[in-house]
Design a protein around this motif. Structure first.
Motif, PDB file in Angstrom:
ATOM      1  N   ARG A  40       0.826  -1.215   0.000  1.00 31.75           N
ATOM      2  CA  ARG A  40       0.000   0.000   0.000  1.00 31.75           C
ATOM      3  C   ARG A  40       0.858   1.261   0.000  1.00 31.75           C
ATOM      4  O   ARG A  40       0.478   2.280  -0.582  1.00 31.75           O
ATOM      5  CB  ARG A  40      -0.955  -0.032   1.196  1.00 31.75           C
ATOM      6  N   ILE A  41       2.021   1.212   0.655  1.00 36.21           N
ATOM      7  CA  ILE A  41       2.940   2.351   0.600  1.00 36.21           C
ATOM      8  C   ILE A  41       3.416   2.569  -0.834  1.00 36.21           C
ATOM      9  O   ILE A  41       3.426   3.693  -1.345  1.00 36.21           O
ATOM     10  CB  ILE A  41       4.140   2.130   1.540  1.00 36.21           C
ATOM     11  N   ALA A  44       0.628   4.125  -2.872  1.00 37.12           N
ATOM     12  CA  ALA A  44       0.350   5.520  -2.522  1.00 37.12           C
ATOM     13  C   ALA A  44       1.441   6.457  -3.021  1.00 37.12           C
ATOM     14  O   ALA A  44       1.174   7.633  -3.307  1.00 37.12           O
ATOM     15  CB  ALA A  44       0.180   5.658  -1.008  1.00 37.12           C
ATOM     16  N   ARG A 122      -3.079   4.647   7.760  1.00 34.01           N
ATOM     17  CA  ARG A 122      -3.442   4.298   6.390  1.00 34.01           C
ATOM     18  C   ARG A 122      -2.450   4.896   5.388  1.00 34.01           C
ATOM     19  O   ARG A 122      -2.332   6.113   5.274  1.00 34.01           O
ATOM     20  CB  ARG A 122      -4.852   4.769   6.081  1.00 34.01           C
ATOM     21  N   PRO A 123      -1.734   4.072   4.623  1.00 30.20           N
ATOM     22  CA  PRO A 123      -0.807   4.593   3.616  1.00 30.20           C
ATOM     23  C   PRO A 123      -1.493   5.473   2.576  1.00 30.20           C
ATOM     24  O   PRO A 123      -0.840   6.342   1.975  1.00 30.20           O
ATOM     25  CB  PRO A 123      -0.238   3.317   2.978  1.00 30.20           C
ATOM     26  N   GLU A 124      -2.785   5.269   2.366  1.00 24.15           N
ATOM     27  CA  GLU A 124      -3.505   6.074   1.384  1.00 24.15           C
ATOM     28  C   GLU A 124      -3.531   7.556   1.753  1.00 24.15           C
ATOM     29  O   GLU A 124      -3.825   8.408   0.905  1.00 24.15           O
ATOM     30  CB  GLU A 124      -4.943   5.551   1.242  1.00 24.15           C
ATOM     31  N   GLU A 125      -3.200   7.880   3.014  1.00 27.30           N
ATOM     32  CA  GLU A 125      -3.169   9.274   3.454  1.00 27.30           C
ATOM     33  C   GLU A 125      -1.796   9.921   3.260  1.00 27.30           C
ATOM     34  O   GLU A 125      -1.626  11.112   3.540  1.00 27.30           O
ATOM     35  CB  GLU A 125      -3.580   9.364   4.931  1.00 27.30           C
ATOM     36  N   LEU A 126      -0.818   9.156   2.785  1.00 28.02           N
ATOM     37  CA  LEU A 126       0.515   9.708   2.585  1.00 28.02           C
ATOM     38  C   LEU A 126       0.509  10.963   1.704  1.00 28.02           C
ATOM     39  O   LEU A 126       1.167  11.962   2.040  1.00 28.02           O
ATOM     40  CB  LEU A 126       1.446   8.644   1.988  1.00 28.02           C
ATOM     41  N   PRO A 127      -0.215  10.989   0.581  1.00 27.72           N
ATOM     42  CA  PRO A 127      -0.212  12.199  -0.247  1.00 27.72           C
ATOM     43  C   PRO A 127      -0.767  13.431   0.475  1.00 27.72           C
ATOM     44  O   PRO A 127      -0.344  14.557   0.176  1.00 27.72           O
ATOM     45  CB  PRO A 127      -1.107  11.811  -1.440  1.00 27.72           C
ATOM     46  N   ASP A 128      -1.678  13.236   1.437  1.00 28.08           N
ATOM     47  CA  ASP A 128      -2.257  14.375   2.158  1.00 28.08           C
ATOM     48  C   ASP A 128      -1.196  15.084   2.996  1.00 28.08           C
ATOM     49  O   ASP A 128      -1.081  16.315   2.962  1.00 28.08           O
ATOM     50  CB  ASP A 128      -3.401  13.902   3.061  1.00 28.08           C
TER      51      ASP A 128
END
Length: 285
Positions: A40-41, A44, A122-128
């Motif tokens: 997931r990292i 993302a 959550r890795p999906e929040e890395l771009p935030d």
């Protein structure tokens, strides 16, 4: 995103995403989570140069073996440090410190990101979080459990209340401009990492998170918070010891004294002396 920013004077230029991202990932017996977490990292951060620094404190479930196997693949973007010991108390702060120093010494990445190895972040929040830094809106970005729009799932009510009460107490002693001092999912610039590296720290336990944040705030760096979904994992109230809570309370008072009055001491030795650890392999994308 609706970041709650601490508007202090910013002396830092926004980090260059082209220089890449360094992820600090302490792990201990995470064989059930490490593969999906790394997958997931990678998803993302697709299109971004990155290195994942993994520090293992003595896993016995195959975590190390899995990481080493994954590192055989070209372009794996992984670096593994093994301290080869299991510690009774959580030494998250010491692990993060070791990884941070390694990242400063061995990479040129401009963004440092701390996260847990158990999929609570959550890795999906890395771009935030990355966006807040690259837009120059703050120097440190925290995925905060306590800003509007955030959610905490799979966490017992009792543990949630303890976390909120402790966070409120730290806000009183340090600064009310930050809502979540305890979440280990945070992003900061290389300049902030350098600042932390040249100052002494006193706590290897998770209170290290508050200690370094206090140093950054006293130094005038800006702190931003953004909404997150925190996933609780095996963290019931029964795992909390009264003695640990008392120690944490005393530590926060001591940190507050340095934050408000005495300041933070510089490191007595060069950074490189603290960055040496037994490690295996390195890579980047």
């Amino acid at each position: 995103m609706n970041p709650d920013l601490n508007h202090e004077t910013n002396t830092q230029a926004p980090p260059d995403i082209e220089a890449g991202v360094f992820i600090l990932l302490p792990v201990l017996n995470e064989i059930a989570n490490i593969a999906p977490l790394l997958d997931r990292i990678e998803a993302a951060l697709r299109g971004i140069r990155f290195t994942v620094g993994i520090l293992d404190d003595g896993s016995t479930d195959g975590t190390v073996e899995y990481v080493l196997k994954r590192m055989e693949h070209p372009g794996h973007g992984l670096h593994l440090i093994c301290r080869k010991k299991t510690l009774r108390a959580s030494q998250r702060g010491g692990a993060l410190r070791t990884l941070m120093l390694w990242g400063l010494e061995h990479t040129e990445h401009e963004i440092f990101i701390e996260m847990d190895g158990d999929l609570s972040h959550r890795p999906e929040e890395l771009p935030d979080g990355i966006k807040l830094l690259t837009e120059g809106r703050c120097d440190i970005a925290i995925a905060s459990k306590y800003v509007p729009g955030s959610a905490v799932i799979n966490r017992p009510w009792g543990r949630l209340m303890v976390s909120k009460i402790c966070s409120y107490a730290v806000r009183i002693l340090l600064s009310a401009k930050v809502r979540d001092y305890s979440n280990g999912y945070r992003f900061y610039t290389r300049a902030a990492a350098r600042l932390a590296a040249i100052h002494a720290y006193r706590y290897g336990s998770p209170i290290y998170l508050s200690e370094i944040l206090a140093l950054w705030m006293r130094s005038g760096l800006r702190v931003g918070e953004f909404k997150t979904v925190y996933v609780g994992r095996n963290e019931g109230v029964s795992k909390l010891r009264v003695a640990d809570l008392i120690k944490a309370g005393v530590a926060v008072f001591e940190i507050a004294a340095r934050y408000r009055f005495t300041g933070f001491e510089p490191m007595p030795e060069p950074i490189g002396e603290h960055a040496r650890a037994k490690h295996s392999g390195a890579g980047g994308q």
